[in-house]
Design a protein around this motif. Structure first.
Motif, PDB file in Angstrom:
ATOM      1  N   TRP A  78     -51.575  16.740  10.174  1.00  0.00           N
ATOM      2  CA  TRP A  78     -51.924  17.944   9.427  1.00  0.00           C
ATOM      3  C   TRP A  78     -53.325  18.417   9.781  1.00  0.00           C
ATOM      4  O   TRP A  78     -54.223  17.593  10.025  1.00  0.00           O
ATOM      5  N   THR A 128     -44.223  20.838   6.815  1.00  0.00           N
ATOM      6  CA  THR A 128     -45.083  21.898   6.273  1.00  0.00           C
ATOM      7  C   THR A 128     -44.766  22.207   4.816  1.00  0.00           C
ATOM      8  O   THR A 128     -45.445  23.020   4.191  1.00  0.00           O
ATOM      9  N   LEU A 149     -49.476  22.339  10.810  1.00  0.00           N
ATOM     10  CA  LEU A 149     -48.855  21.074  11.201  1.00  0.00           C
ATOM     11  C   LEU A 149     -48.891  20.981  12.719  1.00  0.00           C
ATOM     12  O   LEU A 149     -48.502  21.922  13.420  1.00  0.00           O
TER      13      LEU A 149
END
Length: 309
Positions: A94, A164, A208
């Motif tokens: 992330w 996500t 992401l």
């Protein structure tokens, strides 16, 4: 009594010792107070447990015998204490602002919130895996980021990535857990169920980073193809009646996947099964003459194979 957390992040893993600490680190970099990180180790044998030892004060580590990624995620959901849920695969990362970008939207509206994705490889020899990203179709949204027709977008295979997602735990449980009978496409199956009940929103910023590498589960495996056949069949069944466009496109994808299976079986000289799969594809799209020709050719190959055996 254990306290309720703001967000639970669930990271399923299986033999990802080389990547798992990076994934955990990218969650710790979120700068979110009251964050719960659950790593569900689905039977790793590569030293994953030892690799995570330095992080034990920051994560909840759960080990279980190998049952598949859906079972691992479901275990994490059942163990979670967060009001909101997020998921991260153990070989992905992330961006630091990922959760902060979504949290206000999800707290004020009962939506499933998704974001954009970028892809990367660690090794030059894995770069060919990036070719599969060229034909990605993104969700269609209005000016505020709300997905206009999530049922149709999911049926078409537009790109919603589980890594996500941020949503309320209560909403997730209303939709239901992941189907543990699926070895591939379980997230798409869940999105299909969700699209019938809950609005989607999408932020296009790629927060992401998805890693491609040689050890990922291949979509060309027979088991993966059969799993997607079940997924697309489920989507077709769910959209019958009220969603004719979604139903039609799901039928088209289902036929294509049966044809894909026919190719895979023919490659293994399993011509009788291949002809049956090709016939199923044609029966789903009876106006597609290419499918009829393919069925005939595979039937001939089956006949010739029987003569030679």
């Amino acid at each position: 009594m254990q306290s309720v957390k703001s967000i639970t992040v669930i990271i399923p893993t299986f033999n990802r010792r080389l990547f798992i600490t990076e994934a955990v680190g990218s969650v710790l970099d979120q700068d979110i107070d009251d964050l719960e990180i659950i790593v569900v180790d689905d039977g790793s044998t590569d030293g994953t447990r030892d690799a995570l030892m330095p992080y034990r004060e920051n994560i909840r580590y759960i080990y279980q015998g190998n049952q598949g990624v859906s079972a691992a995620r479901n275990r994490g959901i059942q163990e979670s204490r967060g009001e909101l849920l997020a998921f991260l695969d153990s070989d992905d990362l992330w961006a630091p602002e990922k959760l902060k970008t979504q949290i206000d939207k999800v707290r004020t509206e009962n939506v499933l919130c998704f974001e954009g994705v970028e892809w990367f490889v660690d090794r030059e020899e894995d770069r060919e895996f990036l070719d599969q990203c060229e034909d990605v179709m993104w969700p269609r949204c209005d000016a505020s980021g709300d997905v206009i027709d999530p049922v149709l977008d999911v049926a078409e295979g537009r790109y919603f990535h589980l890594g996500t997602l941020l949503c309320r735990k209560s909403t997730f449980l209303e939709i239901g857990l992941f189907d543990e009978s699926l070895c591939y496409g379980e997230d798409e199956d869940w999105f299909s169920r969700a699209s019938l009940k809950i609005p989607f929103c999408y932020f296009s910023e790629p927060l992401l980073r998805r890693r491609f590498h040689i050890n990922q589960i291949g979509h060309e495996r027979e088991e993966s193809i059969r799993s997607l056949i079940k997924v697309f069949g489920n989507i077709k069944a769910r959209t019958a009646g009220a969603y004719p466009k979604a139903h039609a496109v799901a039928n088209k994808r289902l036929a294509a996947k049966w044809s894909h299976l026919a190719n895979r079986l023919a490659d293994q000289d399993r011509f009788q099964e291949a002809a049956g799969a090709a016939w199923t594809a044609f029966s789903l799209e009876p106006l597609n003459m290419k499918r009829l020709v393919k069925t005939a050719l595979l039937s001939c190959a089956m006949f010739r194979s029987g003569q030679n055996s």
